[in-house]
Design a protein around this motif. Structure first.
Motif, PDB file in Angstrom:
ATOM      1  N   ALA A 202       0.827  -1.204   0.000  1.00 51.39           N
ATOM      2  CA  ALA A 202       0.000   0.000   0.000  1.00 51.39           C
ATOM      3  C   ALA A 202       0.861   1.254   0.000  1.00 51.39           C
ATOM      4  CB  ALA A 202      -0.933  -0.013   1.212  1.00 51.39           C
ATOM      5  N   LEU A 203       1.952   1.233   0.749  1.00 48.65           N
ATOM      6  CA  LEU A 203       2.845   2.384   0.782  1.00 48.65           C
ATOM      7  C   LEU A 203       3.481   2.636  -0.580  1.00 48.65           C
ATOM      8  CD1 LEU A 203       4.203   4.543   2.510  1.00 48.65           C
ATOM      9  CD2 LEU A 203       5.992   2.874   3.058  1.00 48.65           C
ATOM     10  N   LEU A 204       3.867   1.573  -1.265  1.00 52.19           N
ATOM     11  CA  LEU A 204       4.451   1.729  -2.598  1.00 52.19           C
ATOM     12  C   LEU A 204       3.433   2.274  -3.593  1.00 52.19           C
ATOM     13  CD1 LEU A 204       6.578  -1.550  -2.832  1.00 52.19           C
ATOM     14  CD2 LEU A 204       7.417   0.777  -2.510  1.00 52.19           C
ATOM     15  N   MET A 205       2.186   1.750  -3.521  1.00 49.63           N
ATOM     16  CA  MET A 205       1.158   2.216  -4.446  1.00 49.63           C
ATOM     17  C   MET A 205       0.762   3.661  -4.171  1.00 49.63           C
ATOM     18  SD  MET A 205      -1.370  -1.057  -4.896  1.00 49.63           S
ATOM     19  CE  MET A 205      -0.806  -2.546  -5.701  1.00 49.63           C
ATOM     20  N   ALA A 206       0.773   4.056  -2.900  1.00 54.00           N
ATOM     21  CA  ALA A 206       0.401   5.445  -2.567  1.00 54.00           C
ATOM     22  C   ALA A 206       1.377   6.441  -3.153  1.00 54.00           C
ATOM     23  CB  ALA A 206       0.328   5.603  -1.049  1.00 54.00           C
ATOM     24  N   ASN A 207       2.615   6.057  -3.280  1.00 52.59           N
ATOM     25  CA  ASN A 207       3.639   6.938  -3.842  1.00 52.59           C
ATOM     26  C   ASN A 207       3.788   6.788  -5.347  1.00 52.59           C
ATOM     27  OD1 ASN A 207       4.229   7.867  -1.255  1.00 52.59           O
ATOM     28  ND2 ASN A 207       5.719   6.200  -0.900  1.00 52.59           N
ATOM     29  N   ASN A 208       3.009   5.893  -5.954  1.00 47.57           N
ATOM     30  CA  ASN A 208       3.126   5.656  -7.388  1.00 47.57           C
ATOM     31  C   ASN A 208       1.727   5.482  -7.976  1.00 47.57           C
ATOM     32  OD1 ASN A 208       3.853   5.002  -9.982  1.00 47.57           O
ATOM     33  ND2 ASN A 208       5.330   3.413  -9.388  1.00 47.57           N
TER      34      ASN A 208
END
Length: 262
Positions: A202-208
């Motif tokens: 989720a953290l990776l998707m939030a930044n991308n």
């Protein structure tokens, strides 16, 4: 036939009666007038006849003895029934005849006594889980006494341990509880790892934002591959947040207008 011939024949017969044969696995312990003289064999040997010398034949092969079932109490006061097997052989035939009246019976009784005493010094869990250790202790306990008799104990091992029915039921319940505990721990660890990986994703998707759109497209593809009539509309989460904020704003304006009119 004269008297000299008869005497010679009798003498030969008497001398032949002193012949003995010992097999490869036997030894002859010779006594002369009640005193130990020598150890004879294997093969053909001769002793003085007419009762002047006597030979006791001893088998030096390894013997296997199955000990009768013994009922004893462990250190934690649990009654158990044990079966054991003993392997021993006579290494000094002279000692086995001179120093003990019945070597096989003496070794057998000593083994049974040592078995009961050793089990009484251990808990039930040790008896069930540490058999090799207890077997070594059993052999060491009787080795000193049997060595003085010319007997070597090669192995002494427990063959079977029989528990009371009530104790078997308790141990089965304990084993089941342990298995359930392990299953729950494994499931909890799996859920923790999954939640950690989901948080990282989720953290990776939030930044991308591109990754979010690719994930939406993948989900649409997966739903369409199932050949069903359900249509899934993927709405970005920003729209949901915007709609929620707008709804809260409209409710506040409605409340303010109602207060002003009153």
């Amino acid at each position: 036939m004269g008297i000299p011939e008869i005497v010679a024949i009798v003498l030969v017969i008497v001398l032949l009666t002193g012949l003995r044969i010992a097999q490869e696995y036997e030894r002859g312990v010779v006594f002369r007038l009640g005193r130990y003289v020598a150890l004879r064999g294997p093969g053909l040997y001769w002793i003085i006849p007419l009762g002047l010398e006597r030979a006791v034949t001893i088998d030096i092969r390894t013997r296997t003895v199955s000990a009768e079932q013994q009922e004893t109490i462990t250190r934690d006061s649990v009654t158990v029934k044990l079966n054991a097997v003993l392997w021993y052989r006579i290494t000094d035939a002279a000692k086995s005849v001179i120093r003990v009246a019945d070597a096989p019976a003496a070794v057998y009784q000593l083994a049974l006594t040592s078995l009961r005493n050793s089990i009484g010094q251990h808990d039930l869990d040790e008896v069930l889980q540490e058999r090799d250790k207890i077997n070594s202790l059993l052999r060491a306990n009787i080795a000193e006494s049997t060595g003085a008799w010319g007997v070597e104990v090669e192995r002494f091992e427990m063959k079977d341990v029989e528990l009371p029915v009530a104790m078997q039921e308790v141990m089965a319940m304990q084993a089941q509880a342990i298995r359930e505990k392990r299953a729950r721990i494994i499931k909890a660890e799996a859920e923790r790892e999954a939640s950690t990986m989901l948080a990282e994703a989720a953290l990776l998707m939030a930044n991308n934002p591109v990754a979010v759109e690719l994930r939406r497209m993948q989900m649409v593809t997966e739903v369409g591959a199932e050949n069903n009539s359900t249509t899934v509309m993927m709405i970005p989460s920003d729209f949901v947040s915007m709609a929620k904020s707008l709804g809260e704003y409209l409710r506040e304006r409605t409340s303010d207008n109602a207060s002003a009119e009153s």
